[in-house]
Structures are given as structure tokens and as C-alpha cells.
Design a protein around this motif. Structure first.
Motif, PDB file in Angstrom:
ATOM      1  N   GLU A 112     -12.639  -7.842   2.280  1.00 31.76           N
ATOM      2  CA  GLU A 112     -12.787  -7.653   0.841  1.00 31.76           C
ATOM      3  C   GLU A 112     -12.111  -6.370   0.369  1.00 31.76           C
ATOM      4  OE1 GLU A 112     -13.904  -9.476  -1.690  1.00 31.76           O
ATOM      5  OE2 GLU A 112     -14.001 -11.107  -0.237  1.00 31.76           O
ATOM      6  N   SER A 113     -12.233  -5.317   1.163  1.00 35.25           N
ATOM      7  CA  SER A 113     -11.580  -4.053   0.805  1.00 35.25           C
ATOM      8  C   SER A 113     -10.069  -4.212   0.786  1.00 35.25           C
ATOM      9  CB  SER A 113     -11.961  -2.952   1.801  1.00 35.25           C
ATOM     10  OG  SER A 113     -13.324  -2.608   1.670  1.00 35.25           O
ATOM     11  N   MET A 114      -9.528  -4.889   1.773  1.00 33.84           N
ATOM     12  CA  MET A 114      -8.081  -5.066   1.831  1.00 33.84           C
ATOM     13  C   MET A 114      -7.589  -5.946   0.686  1.00 33.84           C
ATOM     14  SD  MET A 114      -7.391  -5.318   5.914  1.00 33.84           S
ATOM     15  CE  MET A 114      -5.681  -4.930   5.664  1.00 33.84           C
ATOM     16  N   LYS A 115      -8.399  -6.904   0.289  1.00 38.33           N
ATOM     17  CA  LYS A 115      -8.032  -7.750  -0.848  1.00 38.33           C
ATOM     18  C   LYS A 115      -7.967  -6.924  -2.125  1.00 38.33           C
ATOM     19  CE  LYS A 115      -9.478 -11.828  -3.462  1.00 38.33           C
ATOM     20  NZ  LYS A 115     -10.496 -12.892  -3.587  1.00 38.33           N
ATOM     21  N   ARG A 116      -8.990  -6.089  -2.365  1.00 36.47           N
ATOM     22  CA  ARG A 116      -9.003  -5.253  -3.570  1.00 36.47           C
ATOM     23  C   ARG A 116      -7.835  -4.266  -3.574  1.00 36.47           C
ATOM     24  NH1 ARG A 116     -14.740  -5.743  -2.915  1.00 36.47           N
ATOM     25  NH2 ARG A 116     -14.797  -4.006  -1.438  1.00 36.47           N
ATOM     26  N   TRP A 117      -7.581  -3.666  -2.423  1.00 34.40           N
ATOM     27  CA  TRP A 117      -6.501  -2.691  -2.350  1.00 34.40           C
ATOM     28  C   TRP A 117      -5.133  -3.354  -2.485  1.00 34.40           C
ATOM     29  CZ3 TRP A 117      -6.249   2.300  -3.048  1.00 34.40           C
ATOM     30  CH2 TRP A 117      -7.397   3.076  -2.878  1.00 34.40           C
ATOM     31  N   SER A 118      -4.966  -4.550  -1.971  1.00 34.02           N
ATOM     32  CA  SER A 118      -3.668  -5.230  -2.097  1.00 34.02           C
ATOM     33  C   SER A 118      -3.387  -5.591  -3.549  1.00 34.02           C
ATOM     34  CB  SER A 118      -3.617  -6.484  -1.207  1.00 34.02           C
ATOM     35  OG  SER A 118      -4.499  -7.485  -1.665  1.00 34.02           O
ATOM     36  N   GLU A 119      -4.444  -5.975  -4.293  1.00 27.35           N
ATOM     37  CA  GLU A 119      -4.273  -6.264  -5.718  1.00 27.35           C
ATOM     38  C   GLU A 119      -3.872  -5.000  -6.473  1.00 27.35           C
ATOM     39  OE1 GLU A 119      -8.051  -7.868  -6.697  1.00 27.35           O
ATOM     40  OE2 GLU A 119      -7.610  -9.873  -5.871  1.00 27.35           O
ATOM     41  N   PHE A 120      -4.506  -3.889  -6.117  1.00 32.09           N
ATOM     42  CA  PHE A 120      -4.185  -2.615  -6.751  1.00 32.09           C
ATOM     43  C   PHE A 120      -2.761  -2.185  -6.406  1.00 32.09           C
ATOM     44  CE2 PHE A 120      -3.988   2.040  -6.528  1.00 32.09           C
ATOM     45  CZ  PHE A 120      -4.373   2.380  -7.817  1.00 32.09           C
ATOM     46  N   ALA A 121      -2.380  -2.308  -5.136  1.00 28.96           N
ATOM     47  CA  ALA A 121      -1.044  -1.905  -4.693  1.00 28.96           C
ATOM     48  C   ALA A 121       0.035  -2.777  -5.325  1.00 28.96           C
ATOM     49  CB  ALA A 121      -0.951  -1.981  -3.172  1.00 28.96           C
ATOM     50  N   GLU A 122      -0.265  -4.054  -5.510  1.00 25.81           N
ATOM     51  CA  GLU A 122       0.707  -4.952  -6.159  1.00 25.81           C
ATOM     52  C   GLU A 122       0.999  -4.489  -7.578  1.00 25.81           C
ATOM     53  OE1 GLU A 122       2.129  -7.902  -8.808  1.00 25.81           O
ATOM     54  OE2 GLU A 122       0.024  -7.309  -8.803  1.00 25.81           O
ATOM     55  N   THR A 123      -0.063  -4.170  -8.310  1.00 24.50           N
ATOM     56  CA  THR A 123       0.102  -3.714  -9.691  1.00 24.50           C
ATOM     57  C   THR A 123       0.833  -2.373  -9.747  1.00 24.50           C
ATOM     58  OG1 THR A 123      -1.932  -4.857 -10.346  1.00 24.50           O
ATOM     59  CG2 THR A 123      -1.117  -3.131 -11.816  1.00 24.50           C
ATOM     60  N   SER A 124       0.468  -1.465  -8.871  1.00 25.94           N
ATOM     61  CA  SER A 124       1.075  -0.134  -8.865  1.00 25.94           C
ATOM     62  C   SER A 124       2.556  -0.184  -8.501  1.00 25.94           C
ATOM     63  CB  SER A 124       0.340   0.782  -7.883  1.00 25.94           C
ATOM     64  OG  SER A 124      -0.982   1.000  -8.295  1.00 25.94           O
ATOM     65  N   SER A 125       2.897  -0.978  -7.481  1.00 26.78           N
ATOM     66  CA  SER A 125       4.296  -1.066  -7.064  1.00 26.78           C
ATOM     67  C   SER A 125       5.133  -1.780  -8.128  1.00 26.78           C
ATOM     68  CB  SER A 125       4.423  -1.771  -5.714  1.00 26.78           C
ATOM     69  OG  SER A 125       3.773  -3.021  -5.717  1.00 26.78           O
ATOM     70  N   ASP A 126       4.543  -2.767  -8.804  1.00 24.30           N
ATOM     71  CA  ASP A 126       5.240  -3.463  -9.887  1.00 24.30           C
ATOM     72  C   ASP A 126       5.502  -2.505 -11.054  1.00 24.30           C
ATOM     73  OD1 ASP A 126       6.312  -5.522 -11.496  1.00 24.30           O
ATOM     74  OD2 ASP A 126       4.351  -5.889 -12.383  1.00 24.30           O
ATOM     75  N   LYS A 127       4.509  -1.727 -11.396  1.00 24.01           N
ATOM     76  CA  LYS A 127       4.646  -0.767 -12.494  1.00 24.01           C
ATOM     77  C   LYS A 127       5.752   0.248 -12.190  1.00 24.01           C
ATOM     78  CE  LYS A 127       1.884   2.514 -15.214  1.00 24.01           C
ATOM     79  NZ  LYS A 127       0.528   3.118 -15.358  1.00 24.01           N
ATOM     80  N   LEU A 128       5.821   0.703 -10.946  1.00 25.41           N
ATOM     81  CA  LEU A 128       6.854   1.667 -10.586  1.00 25.41           C
ATOM     82  C   LEU A 128       8.238   1.013 -10.605  1.00 25.41           C
ATOM     83  CD1 LEU A 128       7.528   4.524  -9.709  1.00 25.41           C
ATOM     84  CD2 LEU A 128       7.118   3.834  -7.335  1.00 25.41           C
TER      85      LEU A 128
END
Length: 219
Positions: A112-128
Motif C-alpha cells: 500500500e505504501s509503494m502504491k501511494r508513493w508511486s502515484e505521488f512520484a508519477e504526478t511529481s515527475s509529470d509536473k517536472l
């Protein structure tokens, strides 16, 4: 030579029967001990392999988590860090049951932690990525005197941006497939390449990505 009497024959049969009986008993004991040793060895090896797997996942989460500011996800990461510390402690001085329990607890918490972090990382990397694309367009509209880039530097910046986008797209595929561990690895690479593109272009990092730049980009 005198033949054995019926009583002697019976006695020999009894003794022979006892010999084979004890032979079977000792054989079973030896097999049980050997099986126990094999099982113990396999269990130890299995524990080490499972621990090695969760350690690598915790390390990836730590690298991503320490690069960004998110109070909610920081709490989530701290929980994982606590479980990891308990596991390391149990591995050194804990009983077999304590080792097994602490490992199972971390294994249950990680998905569950990795799922939440992957969603966050996807958004952050897309924004950059979007930021780099926008800044690159502005850069091309500026005069060479104001922001000079050599042809080689421009090519390198473009290559970094292309690689960042490819890693981001690949990360999305793995995330959709439920492989959040590798998705995180790819999003991390995407972040690194986007930041490298900004560096080569002599452009400043966005404030929210400065921690990531300090960790991912070599000066």
C-alpha cells in the motif's frame, strides 16, 4: 553338527526381529534429524531472501521520500522505517518467531505504501516534465546573448528530456500493471533526467524540486 532346536530357532528369530526393529527406529530418527536440518537451512535462507527483498523496497521508498515534501506521505514513510528498524533488531537478537512476525508485518505494509508513493512520484515527475518543456520553449525564444547554449549543450538537454519522458511513460505502464516498485525506480530516473536537462540548459530548478536535485544530480 547338531541342528538347532525349535526353541533356539525361535530365539534367533526374536533377536533378528529386534535388530531390524531397532534399525528401522534409528533410521527414522536419522532421517528426522536430517530433514530438520534441511528445513532449518531452507527457512534461514528463505528469511534472508525475503528480508533482502523488503530492504530493497524500503531503500527505494526512502530515496523517493527524502526528496520531496509531503507531510502525509512522510508519516507513511516513517511507519515503514519503524517496521524496518524492528525487523533489523529482531534479525540480530530476536527469536525465530519474532523475526518471522516482524518480517511479515513489513511485507504486509509495503504494497500500500509503494502504491501511494508511486502515484505521488508519477504526478511529481509529470509536473517536472511539463516545467522543463515550457522552460525549453522560452529558452529557444530568448536571444543567444541573453542565454547562450552551445549546439552540444542543446542536444544534451534535449536528449535528457527525451529520456525523462520515456522513463515516465514506462513507469506508467508498470504502475498500471501493479508493479509499483519498478514504477518508482523509473519515475526516479525520469526526475533525474528532467533535472539534468535543466542543469545542462543552465536553468534553475523549481523550488519544490531542490531537495530532489541535491540528491539525484551530481554537482
Amino acid at each position: 553338527m547338531d541342528l538347532p532346536t525349535p526353541a533356539e530357532i525361535i530365539s534367533l528369530r526374536v533377536k533378528g526381529g529386534r535388530f531390524w526393529k531397532w534399525l528401522v527406529v534409528f533410521s527414522l530418527i536419522a532421517v528426522t534429524i536430517l530433514a530438520g536440518r534441511i528445513y532449518s537451512s531452507q527457512s534461514t535462507q528463505g528469511f534472508r531472501e525475503r528480508k533482502k527483498s523488503v530492504d530493497s523496497k524500503v531503500r527505494i521508498l526512502r530515496e523517493i521520500g527524502n526528496s520531496f515534501e509531503s507531510s502525509e506521505l512522510k508519516k507513511d514513510l516513517q511507519k515503514i522505517e519503524n517496521y524496518s528498524a524492528d525487523l533489523n533488531s529482531a534479525s540480530k537478537v530476536g527469536s525465530v518467531q519474532e523475526k518471522t512476525d516482524s518480517l511479515a508485518l513489513l511485507e504486509r505494509a509495503l504494497p500500500e505504501s509503494m502504491k501511494r508513493w508511486s502515484e505521488f512520484a508519477e504526478t511529481s515527475s509529470d509536473k517536472l516534465l511539463q516545467h522543463v518543456a515550457k522552460e525549453s520553449r522560452f529558452l529557444k525564444m530568448e536571444s543567444e546573448d541573453h542565454h547562450p547554449l552551445t549546439v552540444k549543450e542543446e542536444e544534451r538537454a534535449n536528449d535528457y528530456f527525451r529520456m525523462a519522458r520515456e522513463e515516465w511513460l514506462s513507469g506508467n505502464k508498470f504502475r498500471r500493471d501493479g508493479n509499483h516498485l519498478y514504477a518508482l525506480v523509473l519515475y526516479k530516473r525520469s526526475l533525474k533526467y528532467s533535472l539534468s536537462s535543466l542543469k545542462v540548459s543552465k536553468l534553475p530548478y523549481p523550488e519544490e524540486y531542490r531537495n530532489a536535485a541535491n540528491r539525484l544530480i551530481k554537482n
